[in-house]
Motif scaffolding. Structure first.
Motif, PDB file in Angstrom:
ATOM      1  N   VAL A  52      -5.223   5.395  -0.877  1.00  0.00           N
ATOM      2  CA  VAL A  52      -4.478   5.079  -2.112  1.00  0.00           C
ATOM      3  C   VAL A  52      -4.075   3.607  -2.081  1.00  0.00           C
ATOM      4  O   VAL A  52      -3.467   3.147  -1.123  1.00  0.00           O
ATOM      5  CB  VAL A  52      -3.212   5.956  -2.216  1.00  0.00           C
ATOM      6  CG1 VAL A  52      -2.398   5.566  -3.455  1.00  0.00           C
ATOM      7  CG2 VAL A  52      -3.583   7.429  -2.259  1.00  0.00           C
ATOM      8  N   LYS A  53      -4.436   2.886  -3.126  1.00  0.00           N
ATOM      9  CA  LYS A  53      -4.072   1.473  -3.251  1.00  0.00           C
ATOM     10  C   LYS A  53      -3.531   1.204  -4.644  1.00  0.00           C
ATOM     11  O   LYS A  53      -4.009   1.814  -5.622  1.00  0.00           O
ATOM     12  CB  LYS A  53      -5.314   0.579  -3.039  1.00  0.00           C
ATOM     13  CG  LYS A  53      -5.895   0.647  -1.640  1.00  0.00           C
ATOM     14  CD  LYS A  53      -4.979  -0.027  -0.640  1.00  0.00           C
ATOM     15  CE  LYS A  53      -5.475   0.036   0.781  1.00  0.00           C
ATOM     16  NZ  LYS A  53      -4.399  -0.291   1.746  1.00  0.00           N
ATOM     17  N   LEU A  54      -2.577   0.288  -4.727  1.00  0.00           N
ATOM     18  CA  LEU A  54      -2.181  -0.195  -6.055  1.00  0.00           C
ATOM     19  C   LEU A  54      -3.207  -1.265  -6.426  1.00  0.00           C
ATOM     20  O   LEU A  54      -3.236  -2.352  -5.840  1.00  0.00           O
ATOM     21  CB  LEU A  54      -0.778  -0.806  -6.025  1.00  0.00           C
ATOM     22  CG  LEU A  54      -0.319  -1.378  -7.372  1.00  0.00           C
ATOM     23  CD1 LEU A  54      -0.141  -0.275  -8.409  1.00  0.00           C
ATOM     24  CD2 LEU A  54       0.982  -2.151  -7.231  1.00  0.00           C
ATOM     25  N   VAL A 105       4.104   7.826  -5.932  1.00  0.00           N
ATOM     26  CA  VAL A 105       3.191   8.241  -4.861  1.00  0.00           C
ATOM     27  C   VAL A 105       3.957   9.091  -3.851  1.00  0.00           C
ATOM     28  O   VAL A 105       5.034   8.721  -3.395  1.00  0.00           O
ATOM     29  CB  VAL A 105       2.571   7.009  -4.153  1.00  0.00           C
ATOM     30  CG1 VAL A 105       1.668   7.449  -2.997  1.00  0.00           C
ATOM     31  CG2 VAL A 105       1.801   6.149  -5.148  1.00  0.00           C
ATOM     32  N   PHE A 107      -3.648   9.261 -10.952  1.00  0.00           N
ATOM     33  CA  PHE A 107      -4.249   8.166 -10.189  1.00  0.00           C
ATOM     34  C   PHE A 107      -5.677   8.000 -10.703  1.00  0.00           C
ATOM     35  O   PHE A 107      -6.346   8.983 -11.012  1.00  0.00           O
ATOM     36  CB  PHE A 107      -4.364   8.508  -8.691  1.00  0.00           C
ATOM     37  CG  PHE A 107      -3.049   8.623  -7.959  1.00  0.00           C
ATOM     38  CD1 PHE A 107      -2.061   9.500  -8.366  1.00  0.00           C
ATOM     39  CD2 PHE A 107      -2.822   7.865  -6.829  1.00  0.00           C
ATOM     40  CE1 PHE A 107      -0.861   9.613  -7.681  1.00  0.00           C
ATOM     41  CE2 PHE A 107      -1.627   7.960  -6.122  1.00  0.00           C
ATOM     42  CZ  PHE A 107      -0.643   8.836  -6.557  1.00  0.00           C
ATOM     43  N   SER A 112       3.994  -3.484  -2.016  1.00  0.00           N
ATOM     44  CA  SER A 112       3.559  -2.104  -2.269  1.00  0.00           C
ATOM     45  C   SER A 112       2.439  -1.710  -1.312  1.00  0.00           C
ATOM     46  O   SER A 112       2.368  -0.555  -0.881  1.00  0.00           O
ATOM     47  CB  SER A 112       3.148  -1.903  -3.730  1.00  0.00           C
ATOM     48  OG  SER A 112       2.222  -2.853  -4.083  1.00  0.00           O
ATOM     49  N   ASN A 113       1.591  -2.674  -0.947  1.00  0.00           N
ATOM     50  CA  ASN A 113       0.532  -2.333   0.006  1.00  0.00           C
ATOM     51  C   ASN A 113       1.131  -2.001   1.372  1.00  0.00           C
ATOM     52  O   ASN A 113       0.688  -1.072   2.061  1.00  0.00           O
ATOM     53  CB  ASN A 113      -0.461  -3.495   0.127  1.00  0.00           C
ATOM     54  CG  ASN A 113      -1.813  -3.036   0.607  1.00  0.00           C
ATOM     55  OD1 ASN A 113      -2.344  -2.039   0.123  1.00  0.00           O
ATOM     56  ND2 ASN A 113      -2.374  -3.721   1.586  1.00  0.00           N
ATOM     57  N   ILE A 117       3.987   2.295  -7.835  1.00  0.00           N
ATOM     58  CA  ILE A 117       3.775   3.246  -6.738  1.00  0.00           C
ATOM     59  C   ILE A 117       4.959   4.196  -6.535  1.00  0.00           C
ATOM     60  O   ILE A 117       4.962   4.983  -5.581  1.00  0.00           O
ATOM     61  CB  ILE A 117       3.471   2.533  -5.400  1.00  0.00           C
ATOM     62  CG1 ILE A 117       4.680   1.658  -4.975  1.00  0.00           C
ATOM     63  CG2 ILE A 117       2.209   1.693  -5.497  1.00  0.00           C
ATOM     64  CD1 ILE A 117       4.604   1.238  -3.518  1.00  0.00           C
ATOM     65  N   PRO A 173      -1.919   2.983  -9.330  1.00  0.00           N
ATOM     66  CA  PRO A 173      -2.293   3.532  -8.028  1.00  0.00           C
ATOM     67  C   PRO A 173      -3.665   4.189  -8.173  1.00  0.00           C
ATOM     68  O   PRO A 173      -3.908   4.913  -9.142  1.00  0.00           O
ATOM     69  CB  PRO A 173      -1.227   4.587  -7.741  1.00  0.00           C
ATOM     70  CG  PRO A 173      -0.110   4.289  -8.667  1.00  0.00           C
ATOM     71  CD  PRO A 173      -0.707   3.628  -9.866  1.00  0.00           C
ATOM     72  N   LEU A 232       2.707   1.516   1.115  1.00  0.00           N
ATOM     73  CA  LEU A 232       1.695   2.592   1.138  1.00  0.00           C
ATOM     74  C   LEU A 232       1.156   2.797   2.553  1.00  0.00           C
ATOM     75  O   LEU A 232       0.957   3.927   3.001  1.00  0.00           O
ATOM     76  CB  LEU A 232       0.543   2.265   0.180  1.00  0.00           C
ATOM     77  CG  LEU A 232       0.870   2.338  -1.319  1.00  0.00           C
ATOM     78  CD1 LEU A 232      -0.302   1.854  -2.158  1.00  0.00           C
ATOM     79  CD2 LEU A 232       1.264   3.765  -1.729  1.00  0.00           C
TER      80      LEU A 232
END
Ligand code: NAP
Ligand code: HSE
Length: 443
Positions: free
Chosen positions: A256-258, A241, A438, A172-173, A238, A276, A176
């Motif tokens: 934006v980070k999980l 997003v 978020f 997920s990173n 995510i 998120p 994103l």
């Protein structure tokens, strides 16, 4: 001799269940660095793969591994007398459970990278580990190549850990970042992550936040000692997003980070959540990009410490598995209490998600007509939720669009209060779908 040959020059036989991305990485790492590992070990132990479990024998005819090592019969791997340590790298929670449970029953230490298995069925497995006095090692299960398990268990054993905050899903990173920097859409970025071997066999767990949640559960169990039921953890992934969120975060000085947040509250209860989140661009976690993971730990003695490295992929994950293998092999055959992890606390509770507080970014999909902002603001005001900003970006291709994304930035309030207000807002006829929330984290 249960897989151990003459003392002084022992062979520790490995039964490898799974030879996919990580399993193959283990085979290659042992081939490349086996001699170095042997030199480093106080005891002269050679790690040797004796049997390999796979699903499809035809896939494994490249010649890189002797074909006679492969089997489709899990018992032939676990129960082989030449196998002393079982490495479970097939994933899932059914056959993997059977394999691990049988290995423990036979007194064979287990090494696994399977966070889903340990988060979902850890209580049963650690029970067997205790019963049969046989350890489960699981460094690869959290944050790939980063030695966070050993650090929390051993290096920080003298600390009360008050918080751990992490980016602990590489897929997920990666998605994103690719969406933010390369403008990729969600599906193309996911396809890249799969190609690179970062994603789970079923990538749903990566994008819906559950892979990271499993890891957060393991970290919290290590730090606080009690088993945590998966259903009690609040998890959002995510999938929702959109580029507009990433862009909006950027304009405000966030990324934006999980984010996994684990915090011990003063009354001894633990907060765990995955969501998120907006993270200030100046915070160290904001610069963790691509497949990299990071875990920031706060201990009462050590203060702040941050661990950073590759959170997924063949070699980094194999690095963690091999470290565990060496530990298991070194202790193999030794009498006494095993040194693996066991839950050590019966108490402990989770803070209800409704009671956790942050500021928020909320995106509404609205029909743009007169008074929309006022209608939403009215509900928020009645719930005593302060608004710090609103924005409704104009689509340059269709400035008169009837359906728009409308963003609200909200002051700190309990999540439960926000949820109640959002239910009322969702019922307004100008709001077309459930709002997307978020957290805005102050770290
Ligand atoms: P993978 O590439 O899908 O490999 C799975 C392996 O297990 C394959 O060799 C497969 O056989 C075998 N397998 C699966 N189901 C089986 C069954 N029912 N019977 C016999 N063999 C079976 O998975 P992976 O990415 O290596 O991940 C393995 C584990 O490590 C998972 O628990 C994952 O969560 C964890 N992990 C992965 C990473 C990563 O970056 N990939 C990082 C950390 C932890 P075939 O080869 O015949 O298909
Ligand atoms: N699918 C996982 C990730 C692998 O992307 O982080 C490492 O656990």
């Amino acid at each position: 001799m249960n897989g151990l040959e003459s003392a002084g020059n022992r062979v520790c036989g490995i039964g490898l269940a799974g030879c996919g991305t990580v399993g193959m990485g283990v085979v290659r790492t042992l081939a490349r660095n086996g001699a170095l590992i042997r030199q480093r070990l106080a005891a002269d132990v050679t790690l040797e793969v004796k049997k390999i479990l796979v699903r499809d024998l035809a896939k494994h005819r490249s010649g890189e591994v002797a074909p006679e090592l492969f089997t489709r019969d899990w018992q032939a791997v676990v129960e082989d007398p030449a196998v002393s340590v079982v490495v479970e790298l097939i994933g899932g929670t059914d056959l993997a459970f059977t394999i691990v449970a049988r290995a423990l029953e036979l007194g064979k230490p287990v090494v696994t990278g399977n966070k889903a298995l340990l988060a979902e069925r850890g209580e049963e497995l650690f029970g067997l580990s205790r019963k049969y006095n046989t350890p489960i090692h699981f460094e690869a299960a959290v944050a790939g190549g980063i030695p966070i398990i050993k650090s929390v268990r051993e290096a920080f054993v003298g600390n009360r850990i008050t918080a751990m905050t992490g980016i602990i899903n590489g897929t997920s990173n990666y998605i994103l970042q690719r969406m933010a920097e390369a403008g990729l859409d969600f599906q193309s970025a996911l396809a890249e992550a799969q190609q690179l071997g970062y994603a789970e066999a079923d990538p749903t767990l990566d994008v819906n936040g559950w892979d990271a949640a499993h890891k957060a559960i393991l970290l919290a169990t290590l730090a606080y000692g009690f088993p945590i039921a998966t259903e009690s953890v609040h998890v959002l992934g995510i999938q929702q997003v959109k580029p507009i969120d990433i862009e909006f975060a950027k304009q405000l000085g966030y990324v934006v980070k999980l984010l996994a947040v684990i915090r011990e509250h003063s009354e001894g209860a633990v907060e765990i959540r995955l969501q998120p989140s907006f993270v200030s661009r100046s915070h160290i976690l904001a610069s963790v990009n691509g497949v990299f993971n990071a875990v920031a730990v706060h201990g009462d003695a050590v203060g702040d410490a941050v661990f950073y490295g590759r959170g997924a992929g063949q070699d980094p994950t194999a690095s963690a598995v091999v470290a565990d293998l060496v530990e298991a092999a070194s202790a193999c055959g030794a009498e006494g209490k095993h040194r693996g992890f066991l839950p050590w606390s019966e108490g402990g509770s989770l803070v209800p998600i409704e009671d956790t507080e942050t500021a928020y970014y909320v995106r509404f999909d609205v029909t743009d007509r007169l008074g929309v902002i006022a209608e939403i603001a009215q509900v928020l005001a009645a719930a005593k939720i302060g608004i710090s900003g609103t924005h409704s970006p104009v689509n340059p291709e269709d400035p008169e669009a009837a359906f728009v994304d409308m963003v609200f930035l909200l002051h700190r309030c309990p999540y439960g209060t926000l949820q109640q207000a959002l239910k009322k807002i969702e019922a307004l006829d100008c709001v077309n779908s459930p709002p997307v929330v978020f957290r805005i984290e102050v770290l």
